[in-house]
Design a protein around this motif. Structure first.
Motif, PDB file in Angstrom:
ATOM      1  N   ILE A 152       0.862  -1.181   0.000  1.00 40.75           N
ATOM      2  CA  ILE A 152       0.000   0.000   0.000  1.00 40.75           C
ATOM      3  C   ILE A 152       0.895   1.226   0.000  1.00 40.75           C
ATOM      4  O   ILE A 152       2.094   1.151   0.268  1.00 40.75           O
ATOM      5  CB  ILE A 152      -0.956   0.025   1.212  1.00 40.75           C
ATOM      6  CG1 ILE A 152      -0.165   0.067   2.532  1.00 40.75           C
ATOM      7  CG2 ILE A 152      -1.885  -1.188   1.188  1.00 40.75           C
ATOM      8  CD1 ILE A 152      -1.051   0.195   3.771  1.00 40.75           C
ATOM      9  N   THR A 153       0.321   2.389  -0.286  1.00 40.23           N
ATOM     10  CA  THR A 153       1.109   3.613  -0.345  1.00 40.23           C
ATOM     11  C   THR A 153       1.444   4.122   1.046  1.00 40.23           C
ATOM     12  O   THR A 153       0.852   3.695   2.052  1.00 40.23           O
ATOM     13  CB  THR A 153       0.343   4.713  -1.087  1.00 40.23           C
ATOM     14  OG1 THR A 153      -0.816   5.087  -0.314  1.00 40.23           O
ATOM     15  CG2 THR A 153      -0.095   4.238  -2.472  1.00 40.23           C
ATOM     16  N   GLU A 203       0.718   7.039   2.190  1.00 40.91           N
ATOM     17  CA  GLU A 203      -0.467   7.720   2.698  1.00 40.91           C
ATOM     18  C   GLU A 203      -1.485   6.728   3.244  1.00 40.91           C
ATOM     19  O   GLU A 203      -2.126   6.979   4.280  1.00 40.91           O
ATOM     20  CB  GLU A 203      -1.090   8.571   1.587  1.00 40.91           C
ATOM     21  CG  GLU A 203      -0.268   9.797   1.190  1.00 40.91           C
ATOM     22  CD  GLU A 203       1.011   9.446   0.433  1.00 40.91           C
ATOM     23  OE1 GLU A 203       1.044   8.336  -0.184  1.00 40.91           O
ATOM     24  OE2 GLU A 203       1.966  10.246   0.465  1.00 40.91           O
ATOM     25  N   GLU A 204      -1.640   5.593   2.573  1.00 41.55           N
ATOM     26  CA  GLU A 204      -2.575   4.575   3.048  1.00 41.55           C
ATOM     27  C   GLU A 204      -2.102   3.955   4.361  1.00 41.55           C
ATOM     28  O   GLU A 204      -2.915   3.666   5.248  1.00 41.55           O
ATOM     29  CB  GLU A 204      -2.755   3.494   1.982  1.00 41.55           C
ATOM     30  CG  GLU A 204      -3.554   3.965   0.772  1.00 41.55           C
ATOM     31  CD  GLU A 204      -3.562   2.950  -0.355  1.00 41.55           C
ATOM     32  OE1 GLU A 204      -4.568   2.871  -1.086  1.00 41.55           O
ATOM     33  OE2 GLU A 204      -2.538   2.228  -0.520  1.00 41.55           O
ATOM     34  N   GLU A 225      -2.805   6.468   7.186  1.00 46.13           N
ATOM     35  CA  GLU A 225      -4.226   6.500   7.526  1.00 46.13           C
ATOM     36  C   GLU A 225      -4.636   5.244   8.288  1.00 46.13           C
ATOM     37  O   GLU A 225      -5.451   5.295   9.220  1.00 46.13           O
ATOM     38  CB  GLU A 225      -5.067   6.661   6.259  1.00 46.13           C
ATOM     39  CG  GLU A 225      -6.490   7.117   6.508  1.00 46.13           C
ATOM     40  CD  GLU A 225      -6.560   8.482   7.184  1.00 46.13           C
ATOM     41  OE1 GLU A 225      -7.581   8.739   7.854  1.00 46.13           O
ATOM     42  OE2 GLU A 225      -5.599   9.293   7.068  1.00 46.13           O
ATOM     43  N   LEU A 226      -4.052   4.109   7.922  1.00 46.83           N
ATOM     44  CA  LEU A 226      -4.327   2.861   8.641  1.00 46.83           C
ATOM     45  C   LEU A 226      -3.901   2.979  10.097  1.00 46.83           C
ATOM     46  O   LEU A 226      -4.635   2.592  11.013  1.00 46.83           O
ATOM     47  CB  LEU A 226      -3.589   1.709   7.964  1.00 46.83           C
ATOM     48  CG  LEU A 226      -3.609   0.351   8.688  1.00 46.83           C
ATOM     49  CD1 LEU A 226      -5.033  -0.189   8.748  1.00 46.83           C
ATOM     50  CD2 LEU A 226      -2.677  -0.631   8.005  1.00 46.83           C
TER      51      LEU A 226
END
Length: 203
Positions: A174-175, A177-178, A181-182
């Motif tokens: 995942i990125t 940013e992802e 957020e996680l």
């Protein structure tokens, strides 16, 4: 790595120089592979002088880990000008960036033989305790009063942050940013009630 030209330094400056060399070397090899001889050569000092500042090789290694942990805490310090959820998001972004910049060092310390040493574990524990305190200190601003259950949940969340970040470093599916957020959304999901989590996330 270039040998440092020998210069006259104060005791505090020399000790800081030796630790800094150890931290830089940690980016290239595991902690247990950092030898007193290599550090002395890099600093342009005798092996005996190094032991003037550190009682043993182990003591020197602990000093390196303390410095690394302090650096990480400084890089992830909360920004008091932000709202609580943005403080958390900013801290997680800084954390992900820090471990990305120091991935070999980070993984080596948390998953290497150093993690089994009592003195090293004491440093790691103090670091995690400070990270937990930073999170818990923000909760009263949201009208949430921390209790023992919440404090335990925050510590569990920190373990999740470490494991998720290490896994991401090894295989980033995942990125950035992802991932951030996680990590952010996982905290209220683990530590807070549904209504308190909604308040924190602004839902």
């Amino acid at each position: 790595m270039d040998v440092v030209k020998r210069t006259r330094l104060s005791p505090e400056e020399r000790r800081a120089q030796l630790i800094d060399l150890g931290v830089r070397m940690l980016a290239e090899r595991s902690l247990e592979q950092i030898s007193v001889e290599d550090i002395a050569d890099q600093a342009g000092v005798s092996r005996g002088l190094l032991f003037h500042y550190f009682a043993s090789k182990h003591d020197f290694h602990v000093a390196i880990v303390r410095h690394t942990s302090a650096d990480m805490l400084a890089r992830t310090a909360p920004n008091p000008e932000l709202e609580p959820i943005e403080i958390l998001r900013d801290a997680m972004a800084s954390y992900v960036d820090y471990v990305s910049d120091n991935r070999d060092t980070y993984v080596s310390l948390l998953r290497g033989t150093a993690s089994g040493d009592p003195d090293m574990r004491e440093v790691f524990e103090a670091t995690r305790a400070e990270m937990a305190r930073r999170v818990i200190d923000q909760l009263p601003k949201l009208g949430i009063h921390p209790d023992a259950r919440m404090e335990l949940s925050v510590r569990g969340w920190l373990a999740f942050v470490e494991e998720a970040t290490i896994t991401w470093l090894r295989a980033p599916k995942i990125t950035r940013e992802e991932l951030i957020e996680l990590l952010v959304t996982a905290l209220p999901a683990v530590a807070l009630s549904a209504s308190a989590a909604a308040t924190l996330l602004g839902d």
